[in-house]
Design an enzyme around this catalytic site. Structure first.
Site, mmCIF file in Angstrom:
data_model
loop_
_atom_site.group_PDB
_atom_site.id
_atom_site.type_symbol
_atom_site.label_atom_id
_atom_site.label_comp_id
_atom_site.label_asym_id
_atom_site.label_seq_id
_atom_site.Cartn_x
_atom_site.Cartn_y
_atom_site.Cartn_z
ATOM 1 C CD1 TRP A 182 11.344 32.938 -28.574
ATOM 2 C CD2 TRP A 182 9.164 32.440 -28.678
ATOM 3 N NE1 TRP A 182 11.198 31.621 -28.212
ATOM 4 C CE2 TRP A 182 9.858 31.293 -28.264
ATOM 5 C CE3 TRP A 182 7.778 32.371 -28.785
ATOM 6 C CZ2 TRP A 182 9.227 30.075 -27.987
ATOM 7 C CZ3 TRP A 182 7.144 31.171 -28.503
ATOM 8 C CH2 TRP A 182 7.872 30.029 -28.116
ATOM 9 C CB THR A 229 19.353 36.465 -27.459
ATOM 10 O OG1 THR A 229 18.529 35.362 -27.844
ATOM 11 C CG2 THR A 229 20.782 35.958 -27.388
ATOM 12 C CG ASP A 230 15.485 33.279 -26.034
ATOM 13 O OD1 ASP A 230 15.756 34.156 -26.888
ATOM 14 O OD2 ASP A 230 14.904 32.225 -26.329
ATOM 15 C CB THR A 264 19.396 38.173 -35.656
ATOM 16 O OG1 THR A 264 19.056 38.804 -36.894
ATOM 17 C CG2 THR A 264 19.661 39.224 -34.591
ATOM 18 C CE LYS A 298 22.796 39.169 -28.883
ATOM 19 N NZ LYS A 298 22.804 40.598 -29.270
ATOM 20 C CB ALA A 341 22.320 41.376 -32.967
ATOM 21 N N GLY A 345 16.510 47.631 -38.224
ATOM 22 C CA GLY A 345 15.981 46.349 -37.792
ATOM 23 C C GLY A 345 14.651 46.513 -37.077
ATOM 24 C CD GLN A 346 11.677 41.752 -36.008
ATOM 25 O OE1 GLN A 346 10.468 41.598 -35.870
ATOM 26 N NE2 GLN A 346 12.532 40.796 -35.714
ATOM 27 C CE1 TYR A 390 21.762 36.095 -32.275
ATOM 28 C CE2 TYR A 390 20.402 34.544 -31.031
ATOM 29 C CZ TYR A 390 20.682 35.840 -31.447
ATOM 30 O OH TYR A 390 19.895 36.873 -31.009
#
Length: 286
Positions: free
Chosen positions: A152, A103-104, A64, A131, A62, A11-12, A127
């Protein structure tokens, strides 16, 4: 030598940790992804963990797909919640350290000021609910964990807002982008560096931390910055979120207060505009 298990390695964030791993010869990294460390299969989590015997786990994996989670809640919960409960138990029982990324979206987005770590969560999407459940399970089963909430996220790896905007700006003469959802972007390379800095600091302070790049912008502002950096001629127009309905509700305001991570670990987040330029330069040179 400390052995670090990284889940979600393709992933990223996992990909950015891979890029930086060579700078940390004192760590042995084991990079895994869904094929060799599936988080939706509890027995495989346990058997793989015991085979690897990590000293540290960085959970980048995750579910996402925020909108898809609204109708795929069982799988989202298995990956974002139940798997974390299992991982946390395994870490606690073996004495391994756990860094879990959240996450936010655990917040409802109604705050007038940046969210602090101890503000009351109130997720509005499946989501976000899964989380938050993962966070709770993580701290219950392994109280010595570190949880880093972020927002983000973008990178030259994987799919994300920046790459989507660049593609659409090349295909269209104009774009409409939501202008009443506010937060701050996070370059995954910066977050990867933060995590590795913490692990290399020999200072372990458990608990929840917030991290993103600096800046307070809307998605529209972010799109305009991307356009200007890429020197695109596409016209970008701001629209309210009500004009762009999605299956999952997004937080209208999700700025994260980063005072704690600055104070405890001396982290100095970079302004989003600086990191965006770095990412786009890297993307252009690939």
């Amino acid at each position: 030598m400390k052995r670090i298990l990284v889940t979600g390695a393709n992933g990223q964030l996992g990909s950015e940790i891979k890029e930086l791993a060579g700078n940390y010869p004192n760590f042995e990294f084991i990079f895994t992804d869904i094929a060799d460390f599936p988080l939706d299969k509890e027995q495989e989590i346990t058997s793989n963990f015991k085979a690897i015997q990590p000293d540290i786990v960085i959970n980048c994996a995750a579910y996402t797909a925020v909108d898809k989670a609204e109708t795929d809640s069982v799988v989202a919960d298995a990956i974002n919640h139940l798997a974390i409960a299992t991982l946390a138990t395994l870490c606690h029982d073996s004495g391994a350290k756990l860094v879990h990324v959240s996450t936010d979206y655990v917040f409802d987005g109604t705050s007038p000021v940046a969210y602090k770590e101890d503000d009351q969560p109130n997720p509005k999407s499946v989501y976000g609910v899964t989380k938050l459940a993962g966070e709770i399970a993580c701290l219950k089963n392994c109280p010595e964990s570190i949880i880093i909430r972020t927002a983000w996220v973008y990178s030259e790896f994987g799919n994300n807002f920046v790459k989507t905007m660049l593609r659409l700006m090349s295909e269209r003469d104009s774009l409409n982008v939501v202008n009443d959802q506010v937060g701050s972007p996070t370059y995954a390379a910066d977050l990867a560096q933060v995590i590795l800095t913490i692990l290399d600091s020999n200072k372990w302070e458990p608990g929840i931390y917030h991290y993103s790049n600096e800046g307070e912008i809307s998605w529209f502002d972010f799109a305009v910055a991307i356009k200007e950096n890429a020197q695109k001629s596409c016209i970008v127009r701001g629209i309210p979120a009500s004009n762009y309905p999605t299956p999952a509700e997004r937080p209208a305001y999700s700025l994260l207060d980063k005072s704690k991570i600055k104070t405890v670990y001396g982290i100095e987040p970079i302004d989003y505009s600086v990191s965006l330029k770095i990412m786009m330069k890297r993307l252009g040179s690939e």
